[in-house]
Design an enzyme around this catalytic site. Structure first.
Site, PDB file in Angstrom:
ATOM      1  N   ASP A   1     -16.122  -1.979  -7.964  1.00  0.00           N
ATOM      2  CA  ASP A   1     -17.506  -1.498  -8.088  1.00  0.00           C
ATOM      3  C   ASP A   1     -17.691  -0.800  -9.433  1.00  0.00           C
ATOM      4  OD1 ASP A   1     -15.614   0.503  -7.026  1.00  0.00           O
ATOM      5  OD2 ASP A   1     -17.313   1.838  -7.372  1.00  0.00           O
TER       6      ASP A   1
ATOM      7  N   GLU B   1       0.880  -1.188   0.000  1.00  0.00           N
ATOM      8  CA  GLU B   1       0.000   0.000   0.000  1.00  0.00           C
ATOM      9  C   GLU B   1       0.909   1.228   0.000  1.00  0.00           C
ATOM     10  OE1 GLU B   1      -3.449   0.983   0.073  1.00  0.00           O
ATOM     11  OE2 GLU B   1      -2.415   2.909   0.137  1.00  0.00           O
TER      12      GLU B   1
ATOM     13  N   ASP C   1      -7.988   2.086  -7.571  1.00  0.00           N
ATOM     14  CA  ASP C   1      -8.470   3.397  -8.031  1.00  0.00           C
ATOM     15  C   ASP C   1      -8.788   3.331  -9.523  1.00  0.00           C
ATOM     16  OD1 ASP C   1      -8.051   4.460  -5.480  1.00  0.00           O
ATOM     17  OD2 ASP C   1      -5.947   4.852  -5.909  1.00  0.00           O
TER      18      ASP C   1
ATOM     19  N   GLU D   1     -15.596  -2.497  -0.405  1.00  0.00           N
ATOM     20  CA  GLU D   1     -16.663  -3.380  -0.891  1.00  0.00           C
ATOM     21  C   GLU D   1     -17.899  -3.282   0.002  1.00  0.00           C
ATOM     22  OE1 GLU D   1     -15.217  -7.318  -1.396  1.00  0.00           O
ATOM     23  OE2 GLU D   1     -17.122  -8.112  -2.099  1.00  0.00           O
TER      24      GLU D   1
HETATM   25  C1  LIG Z   1     -10.000   2.542  -3.355  1.00  0.00           C
HETATM   26  S1  LIG Z   1      -8.796   2.026  -2.211  1.00  0.00           S
HETATM   27  C2  LIG Z   1      -9.262   0.331  -1.855  1.00  0.00           C
HETATM   28  C3  LIG Z   1      -8.665  -0.161  -0.580  1.00  0.00           C
HETATM   29  C4  LIG Z   1      -8.924  -1.635  -0.260  1.00  0.00           C
HETATM   30  N1  LIG Z   1      -8.306  -2.507  -1.239  1.00  0.00           N
HETATM   31  C5  LIG Z   1     -10.408  -1.917  -0.186  1.00  0.00           C
HETATM   32  O1  LIG Z   1     -10.939  -2.560  -1.108  1.00  0.00           O
HETATM   33  O2  LIG Z   1     -11.040  -1.502   0.786  1.00  0.00           O
HETATM   34  C6  LIG Z   1      -7.378   1.800  -3.247  1.00  0.00           C
HETATM   35  C7  LIG Z   1      -6.095   1.697  -2.440  1.00  0.00           C
HETATM   36  O3  LIG Z   1      -5.037   1.366  -3.315  1.00  0.00           O
HETATM   37  C8  LIG Z   1      -3.908   2.173  -3.005  1.00  0.00           C
HETATM   38  N2  LIG Z   1      -3.132   2.306  -4.237  1.00  0.00           N
HETATM   39  C9  LIG Z   1      -3.550   2.880  -5.389  1.00  0.00           C
HETATM   40  N3  LIG Z   1      -2.586   2.838  -6.316  1.00  0.00           N
HETATM   41  C10 LIG Z   1      -1.528   2.209  -5.735  1.00  0.00           C
HETATM   42  C11 LIG Z   1      -0.224   1.875  -6.172  1.00  0.00           C
HETATM   43  N4  LIG Z   1       0.194   2.206  -7.405  1.00  0.00           N
HETATM   44  N5  LIG Z   1       0.596   1.226  -5.340  1.00  0.00           N
HETATM   45  C12 LIG Z   1       0.196   0.915  -4.074  1.00  0.00           C
HETATM   46  N6  LIG Z   1      -1.027   1.227  -3.588  1.00  0.00           N
HETATM   47  C13 LIG Z   1      -1.878   1.861  -4.411  1.00  0.00           C
HETATM   48  C14 LIG Z   1      -4.492   3.481  -2.527  1.00  0.00           C
HETATM   49  O4  LIG Z   1      -3.587   4.206  -1.719  1.00  0.00           O
HETATM   50  C15 LIG Z   1      -5.718   3.013  -1.757  1.00  0.00           C
HETATM   51  O5  LIG Z   1      -5.441   2.759  -0.395  1.00  0.00           O
END
Ligand SMILES: C[S@@+](CC[C@H](N)C(=O)[O-])C[C@H]1O[C@@H](n2cnc3c(N)ncnc32)[C@H](O)[C@@H]1O
Length: 218
Positions: free
Chosen positions: A157, A72, A121, A198
């Protein structure tokens, strides 16, 4: 104020959990199992973008013989996951506070059995598909660090991201299975472990999309 104070104490709190995360993950490249004290033939599962750690902690507890690495990039977010793992005394889950764009520095070819991408994301508004974690350049890296037959398990989603991802995986030669656009009303719901995001989307009535993409490399 509480949030600010909490953020200010990140280094001390990370230090308190120093046995659960790796400050220099590149030094573990090719030897994650050995460094973490696991047998050479154990499964290694990697979650990218683990957020606050609901999924990786619950999944690691359910599969104590497998080694889990959760990556993360946001330190304030991963800290919550690390502290959760510490409190639960999980022995088979370790963390890396880093960006997935550097994965090749951290994992050797054929080192990983499975990759989880949960609610990555979507990068839809800014129209920057190259940043999506299912963009083809990322998929090529996943294929390299995974063993032959390794799989990426992807949930989202977001319809646009899901359809984009179906196309990217297919174009890159992965075989798709367990494809559903409504996971919580599918045959795979029972074994599904919900992530933080989720649960939030499910509460809003948004159907969850999910697929398994298996590598065909020899
Ligand atoms: C929308 S959140 C989802 C978090 C978790 N997986 C969930 O489903 O509850 C996306 C997470 O991915 C991390 N993230 C996005 N791009 C990333 C990258 N290139 N490397 C590491 N983490 C990343 C973001 O910091 C964020 O915490």
């Amino acid at each position: 104020m509480t949030r600010l104070r909490a953020k200010r104490h990140i280094p001390e709190r990370m230090e308190r959990c120093a046995d659960l995360w790796f400050a220099l993950p590149a030094t573990n490249k090719g030897k994650w199992r050995e460094v973490c004290g696991f047998p050479a033939d154990c499964k290694l599962f990697l979650e990218i973008g683990c957020g606050k750690g609901k999924f990786c902690t619950e999944t690691a507890i359910a599969n104590p013989d497998a080694l889990y690495i959760a990556l993360e990039r946001e330190s304030s977010v991963i800290l919550a996951a690390i502290e959760k793992a510490k409190e639960l005394e999980i022995k088979n889950l370790f963390f890396v506070n880093a960006d997935a764009k550097n994965l090749m520095d951290y994992f050797e070819e054929n080192e990983v059995d499975r990759i989880y991408l949960n609610f990555s994301d979507p990068w839809t508004r800014k129209k920057k598909p190259k940043r999506r974690l299912t963009y083809r350049d990322f998929l090529k890296v996943y294929e390299t660090i995974m063993k032959p037959g390794g799989e990426v398990r992807f949930k989202t989603d977001n319809t646009l991201l899901f359809e984009f991802s179906v196309n990217e995986f297919t174009e890159c030669g992965f075989t798709l299975s367990e494809v559903t656009r409504d996971l919580h009303n599918s045959e795979w719901n029972e074994e599904n472990v919900r992530t933080e995001f989720e649960q939030k989307f499910a509460d809003e009535g948004i159907p969850i999309k999910r697929l398994v993409a298996t590598s065909n490399k020899k």
